[in-house]
Design an enzyme around this catalytic site. Structure first.
Site, PDB file in Angstrom:
ATOM      1  N   PHE A 133      -6.535  -6.434  -0.724  1.00 57.29           N
ATOM      2  CA  PHE A 133      -7.721  -6.238  -0.149  1.00 57.29           C
ATOM      3  C   PHE A 133      -8.458  -7.369  -0.321  1.00 57.29           C
ATOM      4  O   PHE A 133      -8.628  -7.858  -1.361  1.00 57.29           O
ATOM      5  CB  PHE A 133      -8.454  -5.160  -0.497  1.00 57.29           C
TER       6      PHE A 133
ATOM      7  N   LYS B 151       7.448  -0.475  -5.668  1.00 52.22           N
ATOM      8  CA  LYS B 151       6.280   0.389  -5.823  1.00 52.22           C
ATOM      9  C   LYS B 151       6.995   1.750  -5.404  1.00 52.22           C
ATOM     10  O   LYS B 151       5.945   2.853  -5.806  1.00 52.22           O
ATOM     11  CB  LYS B 151       5.103  -0.036  -4.642  1.00 52.22           C
TER      12      LYS B 151
ATOM     13  N   HIS C 212       2.000   1.994  -6.971  1.00 55.05           N
ATOM     14  CA  HIS C 212       1.060   0.838  -6.744  1.00 55.05           C
ATOM     15  C   HIS C 212       0.104   0.899  -8.031  1.00 55.05           C
ATOM     16  O   HIS C 212      -1.081   1.669  -7.857  1.00 55.05           O
ATOM     17  CB  HIS C 212       0.434   0.894  -5.428  1.00 55.05           C
TER      18      HIS C 212
ATOM     19  N   CYS D 229      -5.372  -5.861  -5.696  1.00 53.94           N
ATOM     20  CA  CYS D 229      -3.735  -5.687  -5.789  1.00 53.94           C
ATOM     21  C   CYS D 229      -3.211  -7.011  -6.258  1.00 53.94           C
ATOM     22  O   CYS D 229      -2.089  -7.103  -6.522  1.00 53.94           O
ATOM     23  CB  CYS D 229      -3.115  -5.219  -4.704  1.00 53.94           C
TER      24      CYS D 229
ATOM     25  N   GLU E 224       4.155  -8.419   5.975  1.00 51.73           N
ATOM     26  CA  GLU E 224       5.105  -9.080   5.009  1.00 51.73           C
ATOM     27  C   GLU E 224       6.103  -9.447   5.455  1.00 51.73           C
ATOM     28  O   GLU E 224       6.697 -10.847   5.231  1.00 51.73           O
ATOM     29  CB  GLU E 224       4.748  -8.156   3.938  1.00 51.73           C
TER      30      GLU E 224
ATOM     31  N   HIS F 294       5.312  -7.347  -1.788  1.00 56.22           N
ATOM     32  CA  HIS F 294       4.258  -6.356  -2.111  1.00 56.22           C
ATOM     33  C   HIS F 294       4.368  -5.082  -1.581  1.00 56.22           C
ATOM     34  O   HIS F 294       4.263  -4.113  -2.423  1.00 56.22           O
ATOM     35  CB  HIS F 294       2.881  -7.017  -1.318  1.00 56.22           C
TER      36      HIS F 294
END
Length: 401
Positions: A389, A325, A330, A161, A304, A293
C-alpha cells in the site's frame, strides 16, 4: 562491491516457531490459518487468521521485560535469538560496525489497542507509564541492539507490506557498501487484535474463508502475525569466522508507483523486479523461483502476474512462482521476512513451497504457481517480491552459495 551473505535465520509465525518448523510446514503445504482467539473477536466479521496459538509470553520473558515488550518486539527478539545462534554469534563481533533494521507496519499495535481499550472502554484515567516506548515502531530494533550490543545503524522501517524487504534490502546495501560489517535485519508484526482487524475489515479486502492466491475463486487476503530476522554479513567475514552461508543476497531494488494509495501498478512492480535483476547482474533465465507478493486479492494477483511477465519476458514461462500467504497469512510488515524462509528453502534445500488452496485457473494469472503441492527442484537464484500500500515496491534477488 563486497559480497553479502545470510548466515543466520530465525522466525516465529503461525506455521511454527523456528526455521525448521516453518520449512516443514511449507514443504507439507500445511496451513497455519484458522479461527482467531482474542478479546471481542465475536464482534468481527472476519474471524480467521494466521495467529500464533499456544504462545506464552510469561514463560519467555520476565515481568520487567514484558512491561517493555509489545508482542511484535517479543517476536523479533525470539527470531533474532535463533538467527544469532545459527550464525554462531553471542554478541556483535565489532559492535560499532554492526547494526539492526526491523520493518513493521503497525509497531506496538497490541499495546496501542490495549491502551485505547483501557481509556475509552474501561474508563481508566491513565495507562502504563511505559506505553510509549512499548508501542513505538523502533522498539524491536532498539531492543535487539541492546541485547546484542549493536552500536551501528539501527532503526525501524515502516512501508506497509514491503517493510521487511526494505529493511533487509537496506541492510544489504549498508554491508555491501562498507557502511557496516554486519546487520540484523527482518520484520515483525502483531496486529491480530480487535482494533487491528476491525480497521482492516473497513477496506473490504479480507476473505472470510481462506486465502487463495492466483486462483480464480480468490476473494481476498487473510492476515497473519509473526517475525523473521536474519544475520547479514560479508562473505569474507563469514568465511573468516567459519560460518556457513545460507544464501547470497545478490541484488535489491525499490521504487514508488507514485500513482495510487492502494491500487498496485504493473509498471512500478515490473521496474522493481527489473531493478533487482540488474543490481544482481542476474539474467531473467537464471531465476528458478519467485516468492510472489500474492495476497489473494483480484487486483494484486493479476497485476503481479503481468509485472513478472513484463520483467522476465519469455523466461517467465519457465519460473516457479508461489505465494506462501495461503499458509501463514499476510503478516503485513513482517511478511517479507517470513517469506524469505521459503526462498532459503528453495535455494538451500531444493524444495519450492506451494501456493495452497489453488483450485481454479484464472486466464489473467497464467504462470506456474506450484499449485497445492511442494516441488523438488534445484534452484540457483530466487526473487522475493513485496508490493505495498502506498505504491512502495521492494524486491530482493538471491543466489545459492
Amino acid at each position: 562491491m563486497r559480497r553479502v551473505v545470510i548466515t543466520g535465520a530465525g522466525t516465529i509465525n503461525a506455521l511454527g516457531e523456528g526455521v525448521a518448523a516453518t520449512k516443514a510446514a511449507m514443504a507439507e503445504g500445511r496451513s497455519g490459518i484458522g479461527p482467531l482467539s482474542f478479546q471481542d473477536v465475536e464482534r468481527l466479521s472476519i474471524r480467521i487468521g494466521g495467529q500464533i496459538h499456544g504462545y506464552d509470553a510469561s514463560s519467555r520473558f520476565t515481568s520487567a521485560q514484558l512491561a517493555q515488550y509489545d508482542p511484535f518486539t517479543q517476536y523479533a527478539l525470539i527470531s533474532g535469538a535463533e538467527a544469532m545462534a545459527q550464525a554462531g554469534l553471542e554478541t556483535a563481533p565489532d559492535p560499532a560496525r554492526w547494526g539492526c533494521i526491523v520493518g513493521s507496519a503497525g509497531g506496538g499495535h497490541t499495546t496501542a489497542n490495549n491502551a485505547y481499550r483501557a481509556v475509552f472502554a474501561d474508563q481508566k484515567a491513565r495507562v502504563h507509564p511505559l506505553t510509549v516506548p512499548k508501542l513505538m515502531s523502533n522498539a524491536a530494533p532498539s531492543h535487539l541492539s541492546i541485547r546484542y550490543g549493536l552500536q551501528g545503524p539501527s532503526f525501524a522501517v515502516a512501508t506497509a507490506c514491503a517493510s521487511s524487504n526494505h529493511a533487509i534490502g537496506l541492510a544489504f546495501q549498508m554491508v555491501r557498501s562498507g557502511m557496516a560489517e554486519g546487520m540484523l535485519a527482518g520484520g515483525s508484526e502483531a496486529m491480530l487484535n480487535f482494533g487491528g482487524l476491525k480497521a482492516w475489515e473497513g477496506l473490504r479486502v479480507m476473505s472470510p474463508d481462506g486465502c487463495r492466491p492466483f486462483s480464480a475463486d480468490r476473494n481476498g487476503m487473510v492476515q497473519g502475525e509473526g517475525a523473521g530476522v536474519f544475520v547479514i554479513e560479508t562473505l569474507e567475514s563469514a568465511e573468516a569466522r567459519g560460518a556457513q552461508p545460507l544464501a547470497e543476497i545478490a541484488g535489491f531494488a525499490m521504487n514508488s508507483d507514485a500513482s495510487d494509495i492502494v491500487m498496485p501498478s504493473l509498471d512500478g512492480a515490473s521496474a522493481a523486479i527489473t531493478g533487482a535483476l540488474s543490481d544482481a547482474g542476474m539474467a531473467p533465465d537464471e531465476v528458478g523461483y519467485i516468492n510472489a507478493h500474492g495476497t489473494g486479492t483480484a487486483a494484486n494477483d493479476r497485476i503481479e502476474t503481468g509485472a513478472i511477465r513484463a520483467a522476465l519476458g519469455k523466461a517467465a514461462d519457465q519460473v516457479a512462482v508461489s505465494s506462501t500467504k495461503a499458509l501463514h497469512g499476510h503478516c503485513i510488515g513482517g511478511t517479507g521476512a517470513v517469506e524469505l524462509i521459503a526462498c532459503l528453502m528453495a535455494l538451500g534445500d531444493g524444495v519450492i513451497a506451494p501456493t495452497a488452496n489453488y483450485a481454479t485457473p484464472d486466464p489473467d494469472c497464467d504462470l506456474d504457481y506450484v499449485p497445492n503441492t511442494a516441488r523438488k527442484s534445484q534452484v540457483g537464484a530466487a526473487l522475493s517480491n513485496a508490493f505495498a500500500f502506498g505504491g512502495l515496491n521492494a524486491v530482493l534477488a538471491l543466489r545459492a552459495i
